[in-house]
Write an enzyme that holds these catalytic residues in place. Structure first.
Site, mmCIF file in Angstrom:
data_model
loop_
_atom_site.group_PDB
_atom_site.id
_atom_site.type_symbol
_atom_site.label_atom_id
_atom_site.label_comp_id
_atom_site.label_asym_id
_atom_site.label_seq_id
_atom_site.Cartn_x
_atom_site.Cartn_y
_atom_site.Cartn_z
ATOM 1 N N TYR A 90 37.249 36.093 34.790
ATOM 2 C CA TYR A 90 38.382 35.251 35.184
ATOM 3 C C TYR A 90 37.962 33.781 35.218
ATOM 4 O O TYR A 90 38.714 32.893 34.801
ATOM 5 C CB TYR A 90 38.912 35.682 36.554
ATOM 6 C CG TYR A 90 39.428 37.094 36.583
ATOM 7 C CD1 TYR A 90 40.736 37.395 36.212
ATOM 8 C CD2 TYR A 90 38.605 38.146 36.977
ATOM 9 C CE1 TYR A 90 41.215 38.688 36.237
ATOM 10 C CE2 TYR A 90 39.070 39.458 37.003
ATOM 11 C CZ TYR A 90 40.377 39.722 36.626
ATOM 12 O OH TYR A 90 40.838 41.012 36.632
ATOM 13 N N CYS A 91 36.757 33.536 35.709
ATOM 14 C CA CYS A 91 36.239 32.166 35.759
ATOM 15 C C CYS A 91 36.048 31.605 34.364
ATOM 16 O O CYS A 91 36.362 30.436 34.096
ATOM 17 C CB CYS A 91 34.913 32.133 36.517
ATOM 18 S SG CYS A 91 35.017 32.619 38.256
#
Length: 224
Positions: A90-91
């Site tokens: 996600y990062c």
């Protein structure tokens, strides 16, 4: 496709156990429980908000060179993105979205840096994997994240899960504490005032880069 749409699509495939993830339901349930617990704790309400003064800091870039917030703010407004690490998909998607928005930021005289607790070699990996043209700074022990109200200690059951998944955060971060930052995004004016703040204890939710543009335009107008 928006950043959040991409995150949602990844999350759906991940939680459905589609290859190459093949994650057991018990793992998903544990992750959901940890997120729900962090939300319920109210930790995000303690993070810096618009109107607060941002703490000053000096952190090292992947080459070991010091980068200070004072020097960055001397050039113009500043966007800070706190993220968990190169191991977090996600990062990485968020970093890619920020990179795509970088030309818009630069037109407004804005600097962009990302901050993570990971070690310099992992920051270099983040830069390579995501083809980034902005610096990633290492925040040992999440101390700067704590100054922004983002640091939290992982519960023991989540630590056990990460160990079982061979996700060795002490090795990634060079820090035995098992702490992480809640993902946070801040726009800081040249006088150090926070103009925009978005913090979410649910790491699968991230703001769109364009959401910062109104604050950046205000900052650019003031700076002019």
């Amino acid at each position: 496709m928006t950043l959040q749409a991409k995150l949602d699509a990844f999350k759906a495939d991940f939680e459905a156990g589609k290859p190459p993830y093949n994650v057991p339901c018990s793992v998903i349930e544990t992750m959901h429980s940890a997120t729900a617990e962090l939300i319920a704790s109210g930790a995000a309400t303690k993070a810096l908000k618009a109107g607060d003064k941002a703490p000053s800091f000096t952190l090292q870039d992947p080459d070991g060179q010091p980068v200070s917030s004072a020097d960055l703010l001397a050039k113009g407004p500043l966007v800070l993105s706190f993220y968990r690490g190169v191991w977090c998909p996600y990062c990485n998607m968020e970093l890619q979205a920020l990179q795509a928005a970088l030309p818009e930021f630069e037109k407004l005289g804005t600097s962009l840096v990302a901050i993570s607790p990971q070690t310099a070699p992992n920051s270099r990996k983040s830069v390579r994997q995501n083809d980034l043209a902005f610096p990633i700074l290492s925040d040992p022990h999440n101390d700067v994240a704590a100054a922004f109200g983002l640091r939290f200690a992982m519960p023991d059951y989540l630590i056990d899960l990460y160990k079982g998944l061979k996700n060795d955060l002490p090795a990634f971060n060079g820090d035995p504490s098992w702490t992480l930052p809640m993902p946070g995004r801040f726009v800081i004016a040249q006088d150090g005032t926070v103009l925009y703040a978005e913090v979410n204890p649910d790491y699968t939710r991230r703001p769109e880069p364009k959401d910062m543009l109104p604050a950046l335009r205000r900052a650019a107008t003031v700076a002019a």
